[in-house]
Write a protein that holds these residues in place. Structure first.
Motif, short mmCIF file in Angstrom:
data_model
loop_
_atom_site.label_atom_id
_atom_site.label_comp_id
_atom_site.label_asym_id
_atom_site.label_seq_id
_atom_site.Cartn_x
_atom_site.Cartn_y
_atom_site.Cartn_z
N ASP A 1 -3.95 0.72 -2.84
CA ASP A 1 -3.48 -0.30 -1.89
C ASP A 1 -2.12 0.05 -1.29
OD1 ASP A 1 -5.72 -1.90 -2.29
OD2 ASP A 1 -4.80 -2.93 -4.01
N ARG B 1 -2.33 2.02 1.94
CA ARG B 1 -3.00 1.13 2.90
C ARG B 1 -2.00 0.11 3.47
NH1 ARG B 1 -6.93 -0.82 -0.36
NH2 ARG B 1 -8.01 1.18 -0.25
N LYS B 2 -1.14 -0.41 2.60
CA LYS B 2 -0.11 -1.36 3.05
C LYS B 2 0.85 -0.70 4.04
CE LYS B 2 -0.22 -5.46 0.86
NZ LYS B 2 -0.09 -6.75 1.58
N GLU C 1 -0.71 -0.23 7.39
CA GLU C 1 -0.83 -1.53 8.05
C GLU C 1 0.50 -1.93 8.68
OE1 GLU C 1 -1.15 -6.02 6.33
OE2 GLU C 1 -2.60 -4.58 5.50
#
Length: 546
Positions: A42, A45-46, A49
């Motif tokens: 994650d 991915r964060k 983003e």
């Protein structure tokens, strides 16, 4: 009186600044449980983003700050087992705001810098972390690079010996570590190129300068110079050098050590005109002869062997006045280096001419956002504000300071000073207390070493001449009863642990010693994760070195 009353009621300016940052620390802390629940996958991915939100949707970095700091803190825990303290969150926020964070020795500035690095990398315009030497650039990039890699960010290192392709790749990374000289010289080399596509650097967006007082104040006006061979011959240097010892100071010339200039008196001019058989030294036809005389005079009167340079393998090698390190390949310009070579009787190399130059002050002022960190910035706060428009925020220590800092001791003569130092070292060694002794030059370190040998005091000497042994000497400076004499080149960023450094002992057994950083500081351990009760004092005498 009014200022005193105001400070009592509303606090000092620094206290007010720290108070403003408290809600941010609380916000980052409140997000910690949420970040702990994330899976490893994650994290990148964060970051991806947030990059899209910042670059495509214009989301302000300040809006992302609490989340980015909390994510970086958790990444550091998982990868390095190190959690950013609240004071390091404050330091990171100060750096992001384009200010200077004064953090005491051992408070973990290297880890602190990862917070603004990650946050500002979201813009995709590059973040430069500027260190004082190649060793620290490599070490910090490899060490903190584990966090960046875990977050899905790219990092690069700019050090001596890279090709243009390697440099370009390093500058295209999200975060780039490098030595101050490398950044400056890359800028100069880029501006000598004919095509934009050949440039290695991109825009100068955001820089975090480590040891900011050293780079932006002490070395601010140090010129970075790229030179090329000049067409004029160097045949006059030996001839002129033979005449200089005949000149008498104050009678034939005067010198200004602060500005490093010399001036011939009327008597000196007449004497040289007779010796050279020249009717008028200031005739336009003799301008080259006069230039050689001035440089030879500077070489003899102002530049000293073992202080400003050393002679090694038939070459004159400059000693960096700020770090005490040898700088092979660097040469003084305008014939000064050739004049020193003539003085020392080594082969005279071809004279160079300046092709491009810039000072650190002018280079770093070109960054869109500039920040820095050091252990001593408050004393230069006025200069930082006046020259660079940078405010200084003094970040509190993670734990109460227990070190004792004694007042300076001043002696009338060098002999008295050295005798006092030897007496104190003898006492320290008897009780097993390790001592790090700092000296202003290579010559002084060797004088002190010779005196210690006469007293029978076992010790290690660390200066530019012992560069190869630097790692081992610095790492073991904390062993019981150890005495280490050092120029200011040694120890910056190095763990000097009481009892010795077990990691370095292991490296001695299983592999070669790595290069170690500059500038000794005996005033505490590193990273704020433990404190040793130490003493720090300084001995001075009334000379130009004070």
């Amino acid at each position: 009186m009014i200022e005193w009353i105001t400070n009592k009621i509303v606090g000092t300016k620094n206290e007010r600044e720290l108070k403003k940052l408290r809600p941010l620390v609380d916000a980052v802390g409140a997000l910690e449980p949420q970040m702990k629940k994330l899976e490893d996958a994650d994290f990148p991915r964060k970051i991806a983003e947030w990059k899209a939100q910042v670059q495509e949707n214009g989301r302000p970095l300040d809006d992302v700050l609490p989340e980015a700091f909390a994510l970086t803190r958790e990444a550091a825990v998982r990868v390095l087992g190190m959690r950013h303290f609240d004071v390091q969150i404050i330091g990171g926020a100060v750096l992001h705001q384009g200010r200077i964070a004064e953090m005491r020795t051992g408070e973990g500035k290297t880890l602190t810098a990862t917070l603004p690095c990650v946050l500002n990398a979201l813009e995709g315009r590059g973040v430069h972390v500027v260190t004082v030497n190649d060793y620290l650039a490599r070490r910090d990039a490899e060490w903190m690079g584990q966090i960046y890699h875990f977050l899905g960010l790219e990092y690069g290192v700019v050090v001596h010996g890279l090709t243009d392709a390697e440099r370009k790749a390093a500058y295209r990374a999200d975060i780039t570590y490098g030595q101050n000289n490398e950044f400056g010289f890359d800028y100069l080399r880029d501006n000598m190129k004919f095509r934009l596509q050949d440039y290695v650097q991109r825009e100068l967006n955001f820089a975090i300068v480590d040891e900011v007082d050293s780079i932006l104040i002490d070395e601010a006006r140090t010129p970075l110079i790229i030179s090329g061979p000049a067409e004029k011959p160097a045949s006059l240097y030996k001839e002129i050098d033979a005449l200089i010892p005949r000149l008498v100071e104050e009678q034939d010339y005067t010198k200004d050590e602060k500005s490093r200039t010399v001036s011939l008196t009327d008597e000196g001019i007449e004497k040289l005109e007779k010796l050279l058989g020249v009717p008028n030294l200031y005739d336009p036809a003799e301008i080259e002869t006069l230039h050689h005389i001035e440089q030879a005079l500077r070489a003899h009167a102002l530049y000293k062997n073992e202080v400003d340079y050393v002679v090694k393998d038939g070459e004159v090698i400059i000693v960096d006045e700020h770090t005490g390190r040898l700088m092979p390949g660097r040469r003084w310009s305008d014939g000064l280096h050739q004049a020193i070579e003539a003085k020392e009787g080594v082969p005279i190399q071809q004279e160079n001419q300046t092709l491009a130059t810039i000072s650190f002050q002018n280079y770093f002022r070109m960054y869109t956002k500039l920040s820095g960190m050091t252990g001593t910035a408050a004393t230069e706060a006025e200069e930082f504000q006046k020259i660079y428009g940078l405010d200084v925020v003094v970040v509190p220590t993670n734990k109460p300071m227990i070190r004792k800092d004694h007042e300076d001791v001043v002696y009338k003569t060098e002999r008295e000073k050295f005798n006092a130092v030897l007496d104190e070292l003898e006492e320290c060694q008897k009780r097993g207390q390790p001592v790090l002794v700092g000296t202003a030059s290579i010559a002084k370190s060797e004088v002190l070493s010779a005196l210690m040998k006469k007293r029978g005091l076992k010790h290690h000497v660390l200066n530019a001449k012992q560069h190869e042994r630097e790692a081992h000497i610095v790492a073991q400076a904390g062993r019981k009863g150890a005495i280490t004499i050092s120029t200011n080149m040694a120890g910056r960023g190095t763990d000097i642990l009481l009892g010795g450094n077990p990691e370095m002992l292991a490296l001695d057994e299983v592999g070669p010693e790595p290069e170690v950083p500059e500038d000794g500081d005996p005033r505490g351990d590193r990273a704020g994760r433990g404190r040793t009760k130490g003493l720090a004092s300084e001995v001075r005498r009334r000379t130009r070195e004070v």
